[in-house]
Scaffold this motif. Sequence first.
Motif, short mmCIF file in Angstrom:
data_model
loop_
_atom_site.label_atom_id
_atom_site.label_comp_id
_atom_site.label_asym_id
_atom_site.label_seq_id
_atom_site.Cartn_x
_atom_site.Cartn_y
_atom_site.Cartn_z
N VAL B 203 36.74 38.98 48.63
CA VAL B 203 35.58 39.84 48.39
C VAL B 203 36.03 41.17 47.79
O VAL B 203 35.46 41.65 46.80
CB VAL B 203 34.78 40.07 49.69
N PHE B 204 37.10 41.73 48.37
CA PHE B 204 37.58 43.01 47.85
C PHE B 204 38.09 42.87 46.42
O PHE B 204 37.80 43.71 45.56
CB PHE B 204 38.67 43.58 48.76
N ALA B 205 38.82 41.79 46.18
CA ALA B 205 39.35 41.58 44.83
C ALA B 205 38.20 41.41 43.85
O ALA B 205 38.23 41.95 42.73
CB ALA B 205 40.24 40.34 44.82
N PHE B 206 37.18 40.67 44.28
CA PHE B 206 36.02 40.45 43.43
C PHE B 206 35.36 41.78 43.05
O PHE B 206 35.01 42.01 41.89
CB PHE B 206 35.03 39.56 44.17
N LEU B 207 35.25 42.65 44.04
CA LEU B 207 34.61 43.94 43.76
C LEU B 207 35.51 44.84 42.92
O LEU B 207 35.04 45.64 42.12
CB LEU B 207 34.28 44.65 45.07
N ARG B 208 36.82 44.69 43.10
CA ARG B 208 37.76 45.62 42.47
C ARG B 208 38.10 45.18 41.05
O ARG B 208 38.17 46.01 40.15
CB ARG B 208 39.00 45.69 43.36
N PHE B 209 38.32 43.88 40.84
CA PHE B 209 38.95 43.46 39.59
C PHE B 209 38.03 42.74 38.61
O PHE B 209 38.48 42.34 37.55
CB PHE B 209 40.15 42.55 39.90
N THR B 210 36.78 42.51 38.96
CA THR B 210 35.92 41.84 37.98
C THR B 210 34.91 42.85 37.42
O THR B 210 34.63 43.87 38.05
CB THR B 210 35.13 40.68 38.62
N THR B 211 34.42 42.53 36.24
CA THR B 211 33.41 43.41 35.65
C THR B 211 32.17 43.45 36.52
O THR B 211 31.57 44.50 36.74
CB THR B 211 33.04 42.88 34.24
#
Lengths: 403, 343
Positions: B203-211
């Motif tokens: 979830v954190f990666a999704f929020l951090r690294f995707t547009t």
Amino acid sequence: MLGLSKKDTTFLLIVIFLTLATPILLQPFPEGSPLAQFNAGYPDLMQRFAIYGIFAIGFNILFGLTGYLSFGHAAFLGVGSYSVVWMYKLLSYNVLPGLILAIITSALFALLIGYVSLRRSGIYFSILTLAFAQMSFNLAYSVLTPLTNGETGLQVYTDDPQVLMSAGAPTSPHLFGIVMNESTKIDVNGWQFTFSNGYYFCAIIAIVVFYLSLRIFRSPFGIMLRAIKTNQTRMSYTGLNARPYTLAAFVISGMYAGLAGGLLAAMDPLAGAERMQWTASGEVVLMTILGGAGTLMGPVLGAGFIKYFENIFSKINDTILHSWFSALPDGLEDAVVFMLHPFIGKGWNLTLGLLFMLVVIFLPGGLIEGGTRIWNLVTGKSRKTRSIVKDSEHQPKPPVHVN
Amino acid sequence: MDAIILQILNGLDKGSAYAMIALGLTLIFGTLGVVNFAHGALFMLGAFCAVTLQRLLSLSYTVEDPTQKDFLGNPLKVDTPYIVSWFGDSAGNAILNWSVPLAILFAIPVMLLIGYVMERGLIKHFYKRPHADQILVTFGLAIVIQEIVKYFYGANPIPTPAPDVFRGSVDFGVMIGFAPNEIIYPYWRLVYFFFSAAIIGAVFAFLRFTTFGMVVRAGMADRETVGLLGINIDKRFTIMFGIAAAVAGLAGVMYAPINSPNYHMGMDFLVLSFVVVVVGGMGSLPGAVLAGFLLGVLESFASMNEIKSVLPGIDQIIIYLVAIIILLTRPRGLMGRRGVMEE
């Protein structure tokens, strides 16, 4: 009369009349008729109406007037019940000392919880009260077992001291010899009316506390509480500290809850920790909202409505449904019964949840607002005179950020 | 030392569940500004996804086996799950055995859909209403979901076993240099912890690294400006609601073998998760996760006999006590930002 305006006196007199005549009014169908199952005029249920009415009236003084949503009022209900049963155990089955102790202990308890919780408002207040209530519930189940008798529930045993117990005294809750669960039955050609001591005891107390809440609603104190609900920031700008007022409201509503809890134990000399669970707090919120928060009669109506339909819905089963819809063609009848099946009997909570959602979504003012709308529709009053719907735009809203 | 490590481990599985639910709650609160009392019900629905899949997979038909006789001499009736007859004995039984992990795949679309429908159908209409109304309507919804589940699955807990491989316990102490049999820990709880770490990380990666995540974060900070830039932020927030529902659901799916699901498990977790959110700081995602694990571990420490003998009953109230102290001394929570929902 009694410091009330003429309109309020009439209102109070109507309420008194309705309360005292409840055993007759709630028995509209003669015994033995197929509709007799809808009668609600038996003592146990009527007492519940009165007791939960008191509980909801008290909750409304806090939530309806100040807008502080407490999710922990059941804790006071439990404290009240325990106090009364302890007085049975130590003194005698007379309910009066117990009720006095119940009010005092719940007031102290509310003072403590309120003093801490009211430092915050909004959702934090709800969570704090919830946390306190859950703490009390958990403690009542575990460490406080000597006081609460844990899962078994507190009850009176034969080896309890009961120092004031005289030889001929009744062995169930009574008020100076008037036994609570005794009642007089009167048969008027088919109609059966039960006049129970317990109900009238609860009813008289309910009338008294209703009068008190009426006075609070009309007093400067009540207006101050409404001011807190409308705009607390502005109130503090005018130099008024809101906290003493909210604390007073919290303690008063806690005392109401303690009294209600005490009366529950006066009905049935038992007290269990499950009365303190947060679902019980949720129930009083439901009652108040359903009836109409901030109105005088709303909470009482809500309490009566929920308790009545809880009772009725739990009694209905498929056989009764089939008999109702027997006029329909067979296939359709089965389909209708099948559709209704989840909502009746044990499914009452589902109905309650749905009803509650519908009320919150479409009728934020509860049954009272619904009644007013219908009344206005019938009498053809203009829309302007309708009670003003809450204006969320004019309430301070904090910005929302997430890092 | 070994006792301390054991208590930390014991706290991790509950802490993982708290962290995942609190993460979802915070996501919903941060994006939509809605206090969702039905989030516990979503957790419970997740657990029942596992139950449902298990029941679907073990649907079976009865055949009479003429080679075997029962004690009356009639041909023995054997229940054969369809799965076994389709995929053969070994593959079929393996699928049955692995029904809980498989339920993850089943739960993701289901929970996303439920979240989407919930947001579009109900929550959408409550953005502008006061928080009290949001609490009340989602509380009502939680009751309704709970009662529907109770209607279909009954009131009793339904045992949902983990795959055979993960039954039993691991001697965790040996791995980190302790004597054998000092730190014994059930396999599945270890799996649960790593699973939740993976989900939270995702979830954190999704929020951090995707547009998409970037837009959502921007929307959390300033919804109006993002809208003015011509981005349909509402649609993305709806999807975030779905994701939050899916996170809660996955937490529930994997929790099913630890505690047999029953219809009110959601409510039990909900109250605690709210406390977790408040302790972590309303609106702070790392705060919610940190507080979740912290309170889980704290709860497990409080239930040690050494501590209970000094402070009886502390294990029952520790979480609430911490919450009360935090709320009074540091109202914005452990990692909350100044000025966000302090009052």
